[in-house]
Design a protein around this motif. Structure first.
Motif, PDB file in Angstrom:
ATOM      1  N   GLU A   6       0.841  -1.190   0.000  1.00 19.47           N
ATOM      2  CA  GLU A   6       0.000   0.000   0.000  1.00 19.47           C
ATOM      3  C   GLU A   6       0.880   1.245   0.000  1.00 19.47           C
ATOM      4  OE1 GLU A   6      -3.785   1.723   2.505  1.00 19.47           O
ATOM      5  OE2 GLU A   6      -2.950  -0.215   2.992  1.00 19.47           O
ATOM      6  N   PRO A   7       0.599   2.190  -0.901  1.00 19.38           N
ATOM      7  CA  PRO A   7       1.405   3.418  -0.935  1.00 19.38           C
ATOM      8  C   PRO A   7       1.115   4.304   0.273  1.00 19.38           C
ATOM      9  CG  PRO A   7      -0.434   3.604  -2.433  1.00 19.38           C
ATOM     10  CD  PRO A   7      -0.462   2.204  -1.887  1.00 19.38           C
ATOM     11  N   ILE A   8       1.973   5.279   0.461  1.00 19.57           N
ATOM     12  CA  ILE A   8       1.771   6.243   1.538  1.00 19.57           C
ATOM     13  C   ILE A   8       0.547   7.088   1.201  1.00 19.57           C
ATOM     14  CG2 ILE A   8       2.743   8.274   2.672  1.00 19.57           C
ATOM     15  CD1 ILE A   8       5.480   7.020   2.321  1.00 19.57           C
ATOM     16  N   HIS A   9      -0.318   7.265   2.147  1.00 18.22           N
ATOM     17  CA  HIS A   9      -1.537   8.053   1.956  1.00 18.22           C
ATOM     18  C   HIS A   9      -1.246   9.541   2.107  1.00 18.22           C
ATOM     19  CE1 HIS A   9      -4.162   4.549   1.966  1.00 18.22           C
ATOM     20  NE2 HIS A   9      -3.380   4.062   2.914  1.00 18.22           N
ATOM     21  N   ALA A  10      -2.125  10.362   1.584  1.00 18.11           N
ATOM     22  CA  ALA A  10      -1.993  11.811   1.704  1.00 18.11           C
ATOM     23  C   ALA A  10      -1.857  12.204   3.170  1.00 18.11           C
ATOM     24  CB  ALA A  10      -3.197  12.502   1.081  1.00 18.11           C
ATOM     25  N   GLY A  11      -0.833  12.963   3.474  1.00 16.31           N
ATOM     26  CA  GLY A  11      -0.628  13.471   4.829  1.00 16.31           C
ATOM     27  C   GLY A  11      -0.194  12.443   5.858  1.00 16.31           C
ATOM     28  N   GLU A  12       0.075  11.215   5.453  1.00 14.97           N
ATOM     29  CA  GLU A  12       0.447  10.178   6.411  1.00 14.97           C
ATOM     30  C   GLU A  12       1.741  10.523   7.167  1.00 14.97           C
ATOM     31  OE1 GLU A  12       1.217   5.343   6.541  1.00 14.97           O
ATOM     32  OE2 GLU A  12       0.411   6.238   4.733  1.00 14.97           O
ATOM     33  N   PHE A  13       2.575  11.350   6.601  1.00 12.37           N
ATOM     34  CA  PHE A  13       3.824  11.750   7.230  1.00 12.37           C
ATOM     35  C   PHE A  13       3.630  12.728   8.385  1.00 12.37           C
ATOM     36  CE2 PHE A  13       2.909  14.654   3.793  1.00 12.37           C
ATOM     37  CZ  PHE A  13       3.133  15.894   4.368  1.00 12.37           C
ATOM     38  N   LEU A  14       2.441  13.322   8.501  1.00  8.52           N
ATOM     39  CA  LEU A  14       2.189  14.323   9.546  1.00  8.52           C
ATOM     40  C   LEU A  14       2.026  13.683  10.921  1.00  8.52           C
ATOM     41  CD1 LEU A  14      -0.314  16.732   7.805  1.00  8.52           C
ATOM     42  CD2 LEU A  14       1.932  17.327   8.702  1.00  8.52           C
ATOM     43  N   LEU A  15       2.767  14.190  11.888  1.00 11.51           N
ATOM     44  CA  LEU A  15       2.576  13.792  13.284  1.00 11.51           C
ATOM     45  C   LEU A  15       1.687  14.800  13.989  1.00 11.51           C
ATOM     46  CD1 LEU A  15       6.240  12.733  14.104  1.00 11.51           C
ATOM     47  CD2 LEU A  15       4.307  11.251  13.531  1.00 11.51           C
ATOM     48  N   SER A  16       1.898  16.080  13.687  1.00 11.82           N
ATOM     49  CA  SER A  16       1.036  17.152  14.191  1.00 11.82           C
ATOM     50  C   SER A  16       1.217  18.369  13.296  1.00 11.82           C
ATOM     51  CB  SER A  16       1.368  17.505  15.644  1.00 11.82           C
ATOM     52  OG  SER A  16       2.632  18.129  15.725  1.00 11.82           O
ATOM     53  N   GLU A  17       0.209  19.234  13.298  1.00 14.67           N
ATOM     54  CA  GLU A  17       0.286  20.467  12.518  1.00 14.67           C
ATOM     55  C   GLU A  17      -0.502  21.553  13.225  1.00 14.67           C
ATOM     56  OE1 GLU A  17      -1.651  20.405   8.636  1.00 14.67           O
ATOM     57  OE2 GLU A  17      -2.933  18.778   9.303  1.00 14.67           O
ATOM     58  N   GLY A  18      -0.322  22.780  12.767  1.00 15.50           N
ATOM     59  CA  GLY A  18      -1.008  23.905  13.371  1.00 15.50           C
ATOM     60  C   GLY A  18      -2.516  23.801  13.215  1.00 15.50           C
ATOM     61  N   ALA A  19      -3.243  24.498  14.086  1.00 15.03           N
ATOM     62  CA  ALA A  19      -4.710  24.475  14.061  1.00 15.03           C
ATOM     63  C   ALA A  19      -5.252  25.006  12.736  1.00 15.03           C
ATOM     64  CB  ALA A  19      -5.250  25.308  15.214  1.00 15.03           C
ATOM     65  N   GLY A  20      -6.373  24.442  12.339  1.00 13.86           N
ATOM     66  CA  GLY A  20      -7.006  24.880  11.096  1.00 13.86           C
ATOM     67  C   GLY A  20      -6.147  24.528   9.896  1.00 13.86           C
ATOM     68  N   ASN A  21      -5.992  25.464   8.988  1.00 16.03           N
ATOM     69  CA  ASN A  21      -5.207  25.242   7.778  1.00 16.03           C
ATOM     70  C   ASN A  21      -3.907  26.033   7.760  1.00 16.03           C
ATOM     71  OD1 ASN A  21      -7.085  23.470   6.552  1.00 16.03           O
ATOM     72  ND2 ASN A  21      -8.365  25.220   6.006  1.00 16.03           N
ATOM     73  N   ILE A  22      -3.409  26.433   8.914  1.00 19.12           N
ATOM     74  CA  ILE A  22      -2.227  27.293   8.957  1.00 19.12           C
ATOM     75  C   ILE A  22      -0.968  26.622   8.426  1.00 19.12           C
ATOM     76  CG2 ILE A  22      -1.496  26.756  11.319  1.00 19.12           C
ATOM     77  CD1 ILE A  22      -1.004  29.849  11.571  1.00 19.12           C
ATOM     78  N   SER A  23      -0.895  25.295   8.464  1.00 19.51           N
ATOM     79  CA  SER A  23       0.316  24.589   8.048  1.00 19.51           C
ATOM     80  C   SER A  23       0.401  24.353   6.550  1.00 19.51           C
ATOM     81  CB  SER A  23       0.411  23.240   8.761  1.00 19.51           C
ATOM     82  OG  SER A  23       0.544  23.419  10.142  1.00 19.51           O
ATOM     83  N   ARG A  24      -0.723  24.411   5.838  1.00 23.70           N
ATOM     84  CA  ARG A  24      -0.760  24.008   4.434  1.00 23.70           C
ATOM     85  C   ARG A  24      -1.043  25.176   3.495  1.00 23.70           C
ATOM     86  NH1 ARG A  24      -4.725  18.790   5.007  1.00 23.70           N
ATOM     87  NH2 ARG A  24      -4.006  18.218   7.082  1.00 23.70           N
ATOM     88  N   GLU A  25      -0.545  25.039   2.268  1.00 22.05           N
ATOM     89  CA  GLU A  25      -0.797  26.020   1.209  1.00 22.05           C
ATOM     90  C   GLU A  25      -1.056  25.280  -0.097  1.00 22.05           C
ATOM     91  OE1 GLU A  25      -1.008  29.304   1.357  1.00 22.05           O
ATOM     92  OE2 GLU A  25      -0.303  29.576   3.400  1.00 22.05           O
TER      93      GLU A  25
END
Length: 114
Positions: A6-25
């Motif tokens: 099974e390939p790596i899923h979208a965002g599977e590498f994330l352990l934690s990120e900022g609230a809401g959408n602050i971490s992504r663009e």
């Protein structure tokens, strides 16, 4: 018996990120080969497009600045994608293209490799 991986899923590498959408663009990714979720990215200075991190390059991609959130297919044209660009902890084993210099570069963007 066929074994499927099974390939790596979208965002599977994330352990934690900022609230809401602050971490992504939303980003523009240069034309090229298919890329997996977790690909370390650099920014091509001349075009403003993201491309796979390449420590031997001299076009801007020698500096890691983001991590591709979801896989992208091969393309002859610029692709739209999502990337984690700040304020996140990520799993080292799920990243593609990571080296010690890239880890330092990512830390400058508050992307902490664990």
């Amino acid at each position: 018996m066929t074994i499927k991986k099974e390939p790596i899923h979208a965002g599977e590498f994330l352990l934690s990120e900022g609230a809401g959408n602050i971490s992504r663009e939303t980003i523009n990714v240069a034309a090229g080969p298919a890329l997996m979720s977790g690909q370390v990215l650099g920014l091509v200075t001349a075009s403003g497009e993201f491309a796979p991190y390449d420590p031997a390059a001299d076009d801007g991609t020698q500096t890691a600045v983001a991590i591709l959130f979801a896989p992208l297919g091969e393309s002859d044209i610029v692709r739209r994608g999502r990337a984690v660009v700040r304020l996140a902890e990520v799993s080292e084993v799920h990243l593609t293209g990571l080296d010690p210099e890239a880890e330092t570069d990512l830390a400058n963007h508050f992307l902490i490799v664990r």
